[in-house]
Design a protein around this motif. Sequence first.
Motif, PDB file in Angstrom:
ATOM      1  N   ALA A 134      52.472  53.667  11.692  1.00  0.00           N
ATOM      2  CA  ALA A 134      51.366  54.342  12.370  1.00  0.00           C
ATOM      3  C   ALA A 134      50.110  53.483  12.343  1.00  0.00           C
ATOM      4  O   ALA A 134      49.389  53.395  13.351  1.00  0.00           O
ATOM      5  CB  ALA A 134      51.102  55.692  11.703  1.00  0.00           C
ATOM      6  N   PHE A 135      49.853  52.813  11.226  1.00  0.00           N
ATOM      7  CA  PHE A 135      48.669  51.955  11.125  1.00  0.00           C
ATOM      8  C   PHE A 135      48.720  50.825  12.148  1.00  0.00           C
ATOM      9  O   PHE A 135      47.723  50.520  12.813  1.00  0.00           O
ATOM     10  CB  PHE A 135      48.560  51.376   9.709  1.00  0.00           C
ATOM     11  CG  PHE A 135      47.437  50.395   9.546  1.00  0.00           C
ATOM     12  CD1 PHE A 135      46.126  50.831   9.378  1.00  0.00           C
ATOM     13  CD2 PHE A 135      47.682  49.023   9.577  1.00  0.00           C
ATOM     14  CE1 PHE A 135      45.086  49.916   9.240  1.00  0.00           C
ATOM     15  CE2 PHE A 135      46.650  48.110   9.439  1.00  0.00           C
ATOM     16  CZ  PHE A 135      45.337  48.560   9.266  1.00  0.00           C
ATOM     17  N   GLY A 136      49.888  50.183  12.272  1.00  0.00           N
ATOM     18  CA  GLY A 136      50.009  49.086  13.230  1.00  0.00           C
ATOM     19  C   GLY A 136      49.772  49.531  14.651  1.00  0.00           C
ATOM     20  O   GLY A 136      49.035  48.879  15.412  1.00  0.00           O
ATOM     21  N   SER A 137      50.376  50.656  15.056  1.00  0.00           N
ATOM     22  CA  SER A 137      50.213  51.140  16.428  1.00  0.00           C
ATOM     23  C   SER A 137      48.796  51.620  16.688  1.00  0.00           C
ATOM     24  O   SER A 137      48.205  51.337  17.741  1.00  0.00           O
ATOM     25  CB  SER A 137      51.208  52.267  16.707  1.00  0.00           C
ATOM     26  OG  SER A 137      52.531  51.786  16.695  1.00  0.00           O
ATOM     27  N   LEU A 138      48.246  52.359  15.725  1.00  0.00           N
ATOM     28  CA  LEU A 138      46.889  52.878  15.912  1.00  0.00           C
ATOM     29  C   LEU A 138      45.854  51.755  15.950  1.00  0.00           C
ATOM     30  O   LEU A 138      44.824  51.883  16.615  1.00  0.00           O
ATOM     31  CB  LEU A 138      46.553  53.878  14.807  1.00  0.00           C
ATOM     32  CG  LEU A 138      47.365  55.182  14.846  1.00  0.00           C
ATOM     33  CD1 LEU A 138      47.029  56.064  13.658  1.00  0.00           C
ATOM     34  CD2 LEU A 138      47.117  55.930  16.149  1.00  0.00           C
ATOM     35  N   ALA A 139      46.131  50.643  15.272  1.00  0.00           N
ATOM     36  CA  ALA A 139      45.231  49.489  15.340  1.00  0.00           C
ATOM     37  C   ALA A 139      45.158  48.952  16.767  1.00  0.00           C
ATOM     38  O   ALA A 139      44.076  48.591  17.258  1.00  0.00           O
ATOM     39  CB  ALA A 139      45.697  48.401  14.371  1.00  0.00           C
ATOM     40  N   VAL A 140      46.313  48.899  17.436  1.00  0.00           N
ATOM     41  CA  VAL A 140      46.333  48.448  18.829  1.00  0.00           C
ATOM     42  C   VAL A 140      45.581  49.433  19.720  1.00  0.00           C
ATOM     43  O   VAL A 140      44.762  49.033  20.564  1.00  0.00           O
ATOM     44  CB  VAL A 140      47.780  48.287  19.324  1.00  0.00           C
ATOM     45  CG1 VAL A 140      47.806  47.946  20.814  1.00  0.00           C
ATOM     46  CG2 VAL A 140      48.500  47.207  18.533  1.00  0.00           C
ATOM     47  N   LEU A 141      45.828  50.712  19.529  1.00  0.00           N
ATOM     48  CA  LEU A 141      45.156  51.729  20.349  1.00  0.00           C
ATOM     49  C   LEU A 141      43.655  51.714  20.110  1.00  0.00           C
ATOM     50  O   LEU A 141      42.869  51.863  21.063  1.00  0.00           O
ATOM     51  CB  LEU A 141      45.730  53.115  20.038  1.00  0.00           C
ATOM     52  CG  LEU A 141      47.218  53.304  20.333  1.00  0.00           C
ATOM     53  CD1 LEU A 141      47.635  54.745  20.041  1.00  0.00           C
ATOM     54  CD2 LEU A 141      47.536  52.948  21.774  1.00  0.00           C
TER      55      LEU A 141
END
Length: 456
Positions: free
Chosen positions: A215-222
């Motif tokens: 979740a951290f990796g994806s939310l960083a992109v978003l």
Amino acid sequence: MASSQTQNILTQQAQAWAQVTQRVWILPTIIAAGGLAVRLWCFTGLIASDDVVYAHYAHLLAAGHYSIEANHMALRFGLLLPVAGGYAVFGVSEVTTVLAPLLASVASIVLVFLIAHRQFGVNAAVIAAVLMASFPLSVRYGSILVPEPVAELYILGAVWLYLSARESGRLTTATAAGLLLGIAYLTRELALFVFLAVLIEAAWQRRWRMLLAVAFGSLAVLLGEQLYFWFATGDPLLRLHAMADHNQRPNAMAFLQQRAWRFFRVIPHMMLIPSLGFGLHSLVALALAALASLMLSVRQTALFILWFVVPLFYLNFGTTSLKTYVAMPVGDRYLELIYPPLFILSGALLATLLNKKPTHAGMIISGVVLLAVSGVLCGHLTRATGWRTTDVVRLREIARTIKSESATIVRFEGPSSWAWSGAVDVLEPSLVASPSQRGFVIRPDSGGLPVSVAQP
């Protein structure tokens, strides 16, 4: 005596296969090379539809003239940036336009092999990769500039990293998986539901640290996207607002007038009825995956089932608007992202049968080969068909003729003028000149196809 000779032959074949499987990289390389050959044989190229819009924005990025727009196709950076990179290095052409999806489609075959091999062994990997390499939908869109083949590559890479993280326990690997899922979202928004599928599986397995890392990796992109939109336009929700503008298209609400057809017939029909677009792959993979979900351990199959079910549910019943219900558009290519898990489960089931009943190996192998051959033939029959491919054939001839006369195109007319202009910008960018100059006008003939007329 005969049975003894047969046994010796089978033993020798098993030993030879064991030697090959010790060098795992050989098998995906061979299958991927075959997949590339198939895609080149079934090459389509320009279709003068969404592809010319993506090519336009990629060209602007490559030239350094891109300015952000409230157009959802202008915001799919996971697709635009690789294409722009190809343009910057090799120039604008039809080949460089489809290079990114072509390479992504071939690389996806390798990743399907690696994922299946990690989870179910080498036999499952070979079968899954062969099905992926010969799937008519992947073959067709592997040589067309659309987001799905590229998004599929990111998703497969993310799943492979996630499975690696599950084995090693490395949170950095899980974070990298989340980053790739975020990039997949920037390519095709449907990837958000693959992200949800991964989170659901991680929660079900009680891998809470893994869940948070993904979740951290994806939310960083978003978050990075929101900040970019905010600084560039003052609107951090530009993607949502761009989609809202897209929803104003005349046919956006048309599906609501035929709810039963839209929700319960159109997608099942595409997936269950054999056709040139899906071949026999879809029906067979659905049947084998269903059996695999019953015969194999839930812990082995849960991720792949969720990867298939969650995006499919959204494609069938989801909305593209947060304010009012606007049904998802219907298109075969939108389904491409949910087939890799079906092929992996199919390979897992057939590999299990091979292990349990080696005497059925000939029948299983023959079935997979026939399925692959039928898929390749379907891909060849659908090459360069549909959309405005007939227009593109005519435009190629027109462009060659005008270039040979050292002339230019000064104007495009007719309802397809935007598509023709975009296609020529890819085929021969130097041909388009100012309307004040003398040259040719491209307009529709009596059949609606483009024809060149000398401007007086």
